[in-house]
Motif scaffolding. Structure first.
Motif, short mmCIF file in Angstrom:
data_model
loop_
_atom_site.label_atom_id
_atom_site.label_comp_id
_atom_site.label_asym_id
_atom_site.label_seq_id
_atom_site.Cartn_x
_atom_site.Cartn_y
_atom_site.Cartn_z
N PHE A 26 4.28 -1.05 -11.97
CA PHE A 26 4.59 -2.04 -11.09
C PHE A 26 5.11 -2.81 -10.01
N LEU A 29 8.64 -1.65 -9.89
CA LEU A 29 9.49 -1.13 -8.72
C LEU A 29 8.65 -2.02 -7.54
N CYS A 30 8.03 -2.75 -6.85
CA CYS A 30 7.28 -3.74 -6.50
C CYS A 30 8.73 -4.33 -5.75
N VAL A 46 5.09 -0.34 1.63
CA VAL A 46 5.23 0.09 -0.20
C VAL A 46 5.19 -1.37 -0.63
N LEU A 50 2.30 -1.20 -3.65
CA LEU A 50 2.62 -2.04 -5.07
C LEU A 50 2.63 -3.20 -5.98
N THR A 54 -0.41 -4.18 -8.86
CA THR A 54 -0.08 -4.81 -9.67
C THR A 54 -1.06 -5.80 -10.22
#
Length: 79
Positions: A26, A29-30, A46, A50, A54
């Motif tokens: 995560f 992805l962040c 988004v 994310l 986390t």
């Protein structure tokens, strides 16, 4: 004797390894979402979601570690 990263990771229990893996997933992805060519509002939503996942995983992990430490210290306190 120096411990390698792989040896250190294999010594962790399964729950901890899964939590660390999800935090890395995560978090990565962040970072990707922050660099993605999205609109500012979409990017903010988004990245925030994310980052929230986390942070939630991290807090959950800390609570779990404290809970385990308290359980192992409890029998010693009863003696």
């Amino acid at each position: 004797m120096r411990s390698t990263l792989a040896q250190t990771i294999t010594r962790l229990d399964l729950d901890t390894r899964i939590q660390y893996g999800l935090m890395l997933l995560f978090g990565g992805l962040c970072l990707l979402a922050a660099a993605a060519p999205l609109g500012p509002l979409t990017k903010a939503v988004v990245v925030s979601a994310l980052f929230g996942f986390t942070g939630g995983l991290w807090v959950s992990h800390l609570v779990q570690i404290i809970q385990r430490a308290a359980e192992t210290a409890q029998p010693e306190a009863e003696q």
